[in-house]
Motif scaffolding. Structure first.
Motif, PDB file in Angstrom:
ATOM      1  N   PHE A  32     -18.625 -16.770 -38.413  1.00 16.27           N
ATOM      2  CA  PHE A  32     -17.319 -16.639 -38.151  1.00 16.27           C
ATOM      3  C   PHE A  32     -16.742 -17.678 -36.915  1.00 16.27           C
ATOM      4  O   PHE A  32     -15.860 -18.406 -37.319  1.00 16.27           O
ATOM      5  N   LEU A  33     -17.402 -17.609 -35.961  1.00 12.13           N
ATOM      6  CA  LEU A  33     -17.370 -18.710 -34.804  1.00 12.13           C
ATOM      7  C   LEU A  33     -17.389 -20.078 -35.135  1.00 12.13           C
ATOM      8  O   LEU A  33     -16.590 -20.920 -34.753  1.00 12.13           O
ATOM      9  N   LYS A  34     -18.384 -20.254 -36.152  1.00  9.82           N
ATOM     10  CA  LYS A  34     -18.448 -21.550 -36.576  1.00  9.82           C
ATOM     11  C   LYS A  34     -17.161 -22.283 -37.316  1.00  9.82           C
ATOM     12  O   LYS A  34     -16.745 -23.063 -37.260  1.00  9.82           O
ATOM     13  N   ALA A  35     -16.739 -21.381 -38.027  1.00 10.36           N
ATOM     14  CA  ALA A  35     -15.693 -21.568 -38.824  1.00 10.36           C
ATOM     15  C   ALA A  35     -14.374 -21.700 -38.269  1.00 10.36           C
ATOM     16  O   ALA A  35     -13.377 -22.522 -38.352  1.00 10.36           O
ATOM     17  N   ILE A  36     -14.199 -20.753 -37.143  1.00 10.67           N
ATOM     18  CA  ILE A  36     -12.912 -20.649 -36.547  1.00 10.67           C
ATOM     19  C   ILE A  36     -12.708 -21.560 -35.134  1.00 10.67           C
ATOM     20  O   ILE A  36     -11.501 -21.831 -34.724  1.00 10.67           O
ATOM     21  N   GLY A  37     -13.733 -21.709 -34.350  1.00  9.68           N
ATOM     22  CA  GLY A  37     -13.967 -22.533 -33.218  1.00  9.68           C
ATOM     23  C   GLY A  37     -13.583 -21.606 -32.131  1.00  9.68           C
ATOM     24  O   GLY A  37     -13.744 -20.515 -32.171  1.00  9.68           O
ATOM     25  N   GLU A  38     -13.499 -22.429 -30.807  1.00  7.40           N
ATOM     26  CA  GLU A  38     -13.615 -21.757 -29.541  1.00  7.40           C
ATOM     27  C   GLU A  38     -12.348 -21.338 -29.200  1.00  7.40           C
ATOM     28  O   GLU A  38     -12.396 -20.652 -28.053  1.00  7.40           O
ATOM     29  N   LYS A  39     -11.264 -21.549 -29.739  1.00  8.82           N
ATOM     30  CA  LYS A  39      -9.641 -21.137 -29.428  1.00  8.82           C
ATOM     31  C   LYS A  39      -9.664 -19.672 -29.945  1.00  8.82           C
ATOM     32  O   LYS A  39      -8.859 -19.601 -30.779  1.00  8.82           O
ATOM     33  N   ILE A  40     -10.420 -18.750 -29.151  1.00 10.09           N
ATOM     34  CA  ILE A  40     -10.205 -17.453 -29.930  1.00 10.09           C
ATOM     35  C   ILE A  40     -10.376 -16.540 -28.753  1.00 10.09           C
ATOM     36  O   ILE A  40     -11.159 -16.801 -27.848  1.00 10.09           O
TER      37      ILE A  40
END
Length: 312
Positions: A32-40
């Motif tokens: 999930f984090l790989k797909a959505i990136g760090e702006k979360i």
């Protein structure tokens, strides 16, 4: 490894973390984090995920900085997320993606009212339900996501759960939300595509994520990926998307694999007799046929016959 090599190499989930050996959820957090990136910013109620990423230290980070995480009470992930998103908007932050990340107990049961209310208001965030089909963080108690026939510690053998699993996807889709999708870790390409698709949309988006639990389901830890795949191939957990409660997309045609291949490796189903397995099959087939019929009906209705809110 060949499949993963085409996705971002950045790793946001760091070791050590405290996921059980073979836990499907730790893989899901990584994808999930790989797909959505760090702006979360995650909004997490108590559960397996909150333990994995917080104990013994914050295990999700980017360039040494912790990924944002807001802890909330068990049934309040959707409510907290709505308030936090509103606050971000008021200070001009329109980039940060707010993600309530909750288990099936916090979604199907205790938090359901808040989830339904947020969906009805079309709050602007991505709600992720990781579904391991029981309250696993507190020792495998039944939830309304537990399938009929499974044993848990609150309905131990010889009295397994006698009620069918709540169909959370169709319930949420009937809120006419912009996007709802099922996914599981055995299909990383499909998993990441759906995350990125949800990220590119506005309004309430719901991702129903199937995460096998070796301790609660009682299967060998090396079977996590295989069980995730078998759940799809045997129609137990179909992969599909619903847009605006109106457009159905079935993503995978199940393989002709007997349901027994999925059931036999799990201790929670080891007591099922032939008649009970046949009843399980019948329920699985009924839902699959219903999904196909519903998709065909919804996708092919003339425009003038569609509901008032369809497509809004």
């Amino acid at each position: 490894m060949k499949i993963l090599s085409i996705f971002p190499e950045t790793e946001y989930l760091q070791s050590p973390h405290t996921a059980c050996t073979g836990c499907g959820l730790s893989v899901a957090i990584r994808y999930f984090l790989k797909a959505i990136g760090e702006k979360i910013v995650f909004v997490m109620p108590p559960g397996c995920a909150s333990v994995i990423v917080n104990i013994p230290k914050r295990a999700i980070s980017y360039k040494g900085q912790p990924i944002g995480l807001l802890a909330c009470p068990f049934g309040a992930a959707a409510t907290f997320a709505a308030g936090f998103k509103t606050g971000l908007t008021m200070v001009g932050d329109l980039e940060t993606v707010v993600v309530p990340w909750a288990g099936d107990g916090a979604t199907f049961d205790i938090g359901f009212g808040a989830v339904s209310a947020a969906a009805e208001r079309n709050e602007d965030f991505i709600y992720v339900c990781y579904d391991n089909e029981a309250y696993m963080n507190t020792g495998n108690q039944r939830s309304s996501a537990t399938p009929k026939g499974a044993t848990t510690y609150t309905n131990p053998f010889p009295v397994p759960k006698n009620e069918h699993k709540k169909d959370i996807m169709l319930i949420l889709a009937d809120h006419n939300i912009p996007y709802a999708a099922t996914m599981t870790i055995a299909y990383p390409r499909d998993f990441m595509r759906k995350v990125q698709k949800a990220k590119g949309m506005k309004g309430f988006r719901f991702l129903h994520m199937f995460t096998p639990c070796p301790t609660g389901w009682r299967f060998p830890t090396e079977w996590t990926m295989k069980l995730s795949r078998l759940a799809v191939q045997t129609k137990v957990f179909p992969l599909f998307e619903v847009e605006n409660g109106n457009r159905f997309i079935l993503n995978k045609e199940p393989a002709r694999i007997p349901l027994e291949e999925y059931l036999k490796v799990q201790g929670r189903f080891s007591h099922l007799n032939n008649q009970e397995i046949e009843e399980f099959k019948e329920k699985v087939e009924q839902r699959w046929e219903w999904l196909k019929w519903l998709g065909n009906y919804k996708n092919n209705r003339p425009e003038e016959h569609r509901g008032k809110y369809d497509g809004e």
